[in-house]
Design a protein around this motif. Structure first.
Motif, PDB file in Angstrom:
ATOM      1  N   HIS A  60       0.828  -1.201   0.000  1.00 37.97           N
ATOM      2  CA  HIS A  60       0.000   0.000   0.000  1.00 37.97           C
ATOM      3  C   HIS A  60       0.868   1.260   0.000  1.00 37.97           C
ATOM      4  CE1 HIS A  60      -3.151   2.817   0.732  1.00 37.97           C
ATOM      5  NE2 HIS A  60      -2.671   3.145   1.918  1.00 37.97           N
ATOM      6  N   VAL A  61       0.625   2.144  -0.934  1.00 39.20           N
ATOM      7  CA  VAL A  61       1.341   3.429  -0.957  1.00 39.20           C
ATOM      8  C   VAL A  61       0.468   4.467  -0.258  1.00 39.20           C
ATOM      9  CG1 VAL A  61       2.306   5.249  -2.413  1.00 39.20           C
ATOM     10  CG2 VAL A  61       2.534   2.856  -3.099  1.00 39.20           C
ATOM     11  N   LEU A  63      -0.399   7.819   0.150  1.00 41.16           N
ATOM     12  CA  LEU A  63      -0.191   9.096  -0.549  1.00 41.16           C
ATOM     13  C   LEU A  63      -0.173  10.275   0.427  1.00 41.16           C
ATOM     14  CD1 LEU A  63      -2.366   8.435  -3.732  1.00 41.16           C
ATOM     15  CD2 LEU A  63       0.121   8.350  -3.555  1.00 41.16           C
ATOM     16  N   MET A  64      -0.963  10.129   1.521  1.00 40.11           N
ATOM     17  CA  MET A  64      -0.977  11.195   2.536  1.00 40.11           C
ATOM     18  C   MET A  64       0.407  11.319   3.182  1.00 40.11           C
ATOM     19  SD  MET A  64      -4.110  12.279   2.664  1.00 40.11           S
ATOM     20  CE  MET A  64      -4.732  12.791   4.245  1.00 40.11           C
ATOM     21  N   ALA A  65       1.031  10.161   3.436  1.00 41.14           N
ATOM     22  CA  ALA A  65       2.366  10.187   4.044  1.00 41.14           C
ATOM     23  C   ALA A  65       3.362  10.810   3.075  1.00 41.14           C
ATOM     24  CB  ALA A  65       2.805   8.775   4.423  1.00 41.14           C
ATOM     25  N   LEU A  66       3.229  10.479   1.795  1.00 40.37           N
ATOM     26  CA  LEU A  66       4.115  11.079   0.781  1.00 40.37           C
ATOM     27  C   LEU A  66       3.960  12.602   0.789  1.00 40.37           C
ATOM     28  CD1 LEU A  66       3.910   8.823  -2.425  1.00 40.37           C
ATOM     29  CD2 LEU A  66       5.868   9.172  -0.926  1.00 40.37           C
ATOM     30  N   GLU A  67       2.708  13.037   0.920  1.00 41.41           N
ATOM     31  CA  GLU A  67       2.430  14.475   0.946  1.00 41.41           C
ATOM     32  C   GLU A  67       3.031  15.109   2.202  1.00 41.41           C
ATOM     33  OE1 GLU A  67      -1.718  15.527   0.054  1.00 41.41           O
ATOM     34  OE2 GLU A  67      -1.497  17.061   1.590  1.00 41.41           O
ATOM     35  N   ARG A  68       2.813  14.428   3.348  1.00 34.87           N
ATOM     36  CA  ARG A  68       3.351  14.960   4.614  1.00 34.87           C
ATOM     37  C   ARG A  68       4.876  15.087   4.554  1.00 34.87           C
ATOM     38  NH1 ARG A  68      -0.123  11.561   7.089  1.00 34.87           N
ATOM     39  NH2 ARG A  68       1.490  10.033   7.517  1.00 34.87           N
ATOM     40  N   MET A  69       5.514  14.144   3.859  1.00 35.31           N
ATOM     41  CA  MET A  69       6.982  14.160   3.806  1.00 35.31           C
ATOM     42  C   MET A  69       7.503  15.093   2.713  1.00 35.31           C
ATOM     43  SD  MET A  69       7.666  10.140   4.457  1.00 35.31           S
ATOM     44  CE  MET A  69       9.429  10.194   4.594  1.00 35.31           C
ATOM     45  N   GLY A  70       6.592  15.807   2.057  1.00 35.98           N
ATOM     46  CA  GLY A  70       7.009  16.809   1.070  1.00 35.98           C
ATOM     47  C   GLY A  70       7.261  16.245  -0.315  1.00 35.98           C
ATOM     48  N   PHE A  71       6.805  15.001  -0.585  1.00 36.93           N
ATOM     49  CA  PHE A  71       7.039  14.421  -1.907  1.00 36.93           C
ATOM     50  C   PHE A  71       5.881  14.630  -2.877  1.00 36.93           C
ATOM     51  CE2 PHE A  71      10.210  12.006   0.512  1.00 36.93           C
ATOM     52  CZ  PHE A  71      11.313  12.307  -0.269  1.00 36.93           C
ATOM     53  N   LEU A  72       4.773  15.163  -2.350  1.00 32.97           N
ATOM     54  CA  LEU A  72       3.643  15.504  -3.220  1.00 32.97           C
ATOM     55  C   LEU A  72       3.162  16.880  -2.799  1.00 32.97           C
ATOM     56  CD1 LEU A  72       1.527  12.192  -3.191  1.00 32.97           C
ATOM     57  CD2 LEU A  72       2.966  13.030  -5.036  1.00 32.97           C
ATOM     58  N   PRO A  73       2.685  17.684  -3.730  1.00 31.91           N
ATOM     59  CA  PRO A  73       2.184  19.010  -3.343  1.00 31.91           C
ATOM     60  C   PRO A  73       0.948  18.883  -2.463  1.00 31.91           C
ATOM     61  CG  PRO A  73       1.741  18.572  -5.660  1.00 31.91           C
ATOM     62  CD  PRO A  73       2.553  17.433  -5.155  1.00 31.91           C
ATOM     63  N   ALA A 156       9.886   7.168   2.421  1.00 28.43           N
ATOM     64  CA  ALA A 156       8.636   7.771   1.933  1.00 28.43           C
ATOM     65  C   ALA A 156       7.593   6.706   1.612  1.00 28.43           C
ATOM     66  CB  ALA A 156       8.923   8.623   0.702  1.00 28.43           C
ATOM     67  N   PHE A 157       8.046   5.545   1.152  1.00 32.25           N
ATOM     68  CA  PHE A 157       7.105   4.476   0.801  1.00 32.25           C
ATOM     69  C   PHE A 157       6.899   3.500   1.959  1.00 32.25           C
ATOM     70  CE2 PHE A 157       7.910   6.204  -3.330  1.00 32.25           C
ATOM     71  CZ  PHE A 157       6.744   5.981  -4.042  1.00 32.25           C
ATOM     72  N   VAL A 181       9.073  -4.609  -5.075  1.00 26.87           N
ATOM     73  CA  VAL A 181       7.802  -4.511  -4.358  1.00 26.87           C
ATOM     74  C   VAL A 181       6.748  -3.937  -5.305  1.00 26.87           C
ATOM     75  CG1 VAL A 181       6.613  -3.445  -2.401  1.00 26.87           C
ATOM     76  CG2 VAL A 181       9.017  -4.124  -2.187  1.00 26.87           C
ATOM     77  N   ARG A 182       5.747  -4.722  -5.605  1.00 29.37           N
ATOM     78  CA  ARG A 182       4.668  -4.205  -6.465  1.00 29.37           C
ATOM     79  C   ARG A 182       3.684  -3.443  -5.574  1.00 29.37           C
ATOM     80  NH1 ARG A 182       2.726  -4.659 -11.609  1.00 29.37           N
ATOM     81  NH2 ARG A 182       4.311  -6.140 -12.253  1.00 29.37           N
ATOM     82  N   THR A 183       3.334  -2.238  -5.966  1.00 31.01           N
ATOM     83  CA  THR A 183       2.484  -1.412  -5.102  1.00 31.01           C
ATOM     84  C   THR A 183       1.037  -1.402  -5.607  1.00 31.01           C
ATOM     85  OG1 THR A 183       2.644   0.684  -6.285  1.00 31.01           O
ATOM     86  CG2 THR A 183       4.472   0.130  -4.819  1.00 31.01           C
ATOM     87  N   ASP A 184       0.165  -0.827  -4.761  1.00 28.63           N
ATOM     88  CA  ASP A 184      -1.238  -0.729  -5.174  1.00 28.63           C
ATOM     89  C   ASP A 184      -1.483   0.502  -6.045  1.00 28.63           C
ATOM     90  OD1 ASP A 184      -0.943   1.159  -3.206  1.00 28.63           O
ATOM     91  OD2 ASP A 184      -2.628   0.498  -1.977  1.00 28.63           O
ATOM     92  N   VAL A 185      -0.437   1.244  -6.374  1.00 30.07           N
ATOM     93  CA  VAL A 185      -0.560   2.268  -7.425  1.00 30.07           C
ATOM     94  C   VAL A 185      -0.352   1.516  -8.740  1.00 30.07           C
ATOM     95  CG1 VAL A 185       0.502   4.314  -8.460  1.00 30.07           C
ATOM     96  CG2 VAL A 185       0.339   4.124  -5.972  1.00 30.07           C
ATOM     97  N   PRO A 186      -1.354   1.510  -9.610  1.00 31.30           N
ATOM     98  CA  PRO A 186      -1.218   0.704 -10.829  1.00 31.30           C
ATOM     99  C   PRO A 186       0.071   1.009 -11.588  1.00 31.30           C
ATOM    100  CG  PRO A 186      -3.439   1.613 -10.644  1.00 31.30           C
ATOM    101  CD  PRO A 186      -2.629   2.232  -9.548  1.00 31.30           C
TER     102      PRO A 186
END
Ligand SMILES: Nc1ncnc2c1ncn2[C@@H]1O[C@H](COP(=O)(O)OP(=O)(O)OP(=O)(O)O)[C@@H](O)[C@H]1O
Ligand SMILES: [Mg+2]
Length: 297
Positions: A60-61, A63-73, A156-157, A181-186
């Motif tokens: 599972h990726v 995305l909120m954590a990615l955002e919190r860590m500054g990797f997504l706007p 981040a992941f 690692v295959r993620t749930d992001v297609p």
């Protein structure tokens, strides 16, 4: 025998068979770093059937954590602008992969995101480029954490402590596919950095590295491999890593990357590689449809 009687017979026969419950699909957002027995069994079954274990379960990726860590706007508008900028960055890269670019590039499917110095936006660009490339219907993307010391992509992941690139480089008996690692992001797969070791440069430069890259490239020609890297002028291993790549995305931080440093970085690369310069952190007016910290060739 009537249809009803036949159905009753069938039901009786089924009931007398030993009950095998189907393997339950793991809840995507509850997959733990230590696979539960069912997931473990699925992984082993994958191996037994000579399939890469990557196919067995989805990571599972968050995305909120990615955002919190500054990797997504953080806001939707920035999201749209960034998506647009990433499209402009990936087009020439894809043209080289599909041999529609200006020159033939060997191993165009291997792409490294790098820069001269720390903090210029390599990891940010690598994550967003990988997410953007994963939306291409004709490709899947393998994002590899090649910055072993910082391993920001791994963190981040949420893949800290998982085996990764270093583990398969250090141990020849370990199948490289095991760390994919295959993620749930297609269409998005990730390889964590793995266990840090002082011989990163030596391992990157070893024969084993070429074998690992071959496996990372996947069984068909649909896979793009995107590496995050440490800065070219700060570590020697980043230059070794870059030497395997057909395409180099060189991040330049506006008002920050020094001309001399950029020149030295470019000199460390080969003429046969495709090098795309990306201007990051430029303050462009929003009317030009650039993200505050924008990208542009
Ligand atoms: N275009 C951008 N938009 C928004 N934030 C950005 C952008 N580029 C970089 N950043 C932010 O700047 C910081 C540094 O970026 P990043 O970690 O990607 O740099 P780096 O080059 O990978 O650094 P290091 O060399 O330390 O690994 C991060 O907090 C990141 O979120
Ligand atoms: Mg980084």
């Amino acid at each position: 025998m009537s249809i009803v009687e036949k159905a009753a017979e069938k039901l009786k026969a089924l009931r007398s068979e030993p009950q095998v419950s189907p393997p339950s699909a793991p809840e995507l957002d509850t997959i733990s770093p230590h696979p539960a027995p069912t997931v473990q069994r699925l992984m082993e079954r994958g191996r037994a059937a000579d399939q890469p274990p990557e196919a067995a379960s989805l990571w599972h990726v968050d995305l909120m954590a990615l955002e919190r860590m500054g990797f997504l706007p953080a806001n939707g508008d920035g999201d749209r602008r960034l998506a647009d900028e990433m499209r402009r960055i990936k087009r020439p890269l894809l043209a080289n992969v599909t041999r529609k670019g200006v020159k033939a590039v060997a191993h165009a499917e291997r792409i490294v995101v790098t820069s001269a110095a720390p903090g210029e936006g390599k990891s940010f660009t690598a994550v967003n480029l990988a997410l953007s490339l994963a939306r291409e219907p004709d490709f899947e993307v393998l994002l590899v954490d090649g910055d072993i010391a910082k391993s920001n992509i791994t963190r981040a992941f949420g893949l800290d402590g998982q085996p990764g690139l270093m583990d398969v480089l250090a141990d020849e008996r370990r199948p490289p596919a095991e760390v994919i690692v295959r993620t749930d992001v297609p269409n998005l797969l990730v390889v964590p950095a793995g266990k840090p070791c002082p011989l990163v440069g030596e391992l990157f430069g070893s024969r084993r590295m070429e074998a690992v890259l071959e496996v990372f490239g996947g069984p068909n020609r649909r896979r793009l491999v995107v590496f995050d890297s440490s800065p070219l002028l700060a570590t020697s291993e980043s230059q070794v890593l870059a030497s395997y790549m057909g395409q180099v995305v060189m991040v330049v931080a506006a008002g920050r990357t020094r001309q001399q440093a950029l020149n030295s970085s470019l000199q460390s690369l080969s003429d046969s590689q495709y090098i795309g310069l990306v201007l990051n952190m430029s303050q462009l007016p929003t009317s030009e449809n650039h993200y505050d910290c924008g990208y542009g060739y």
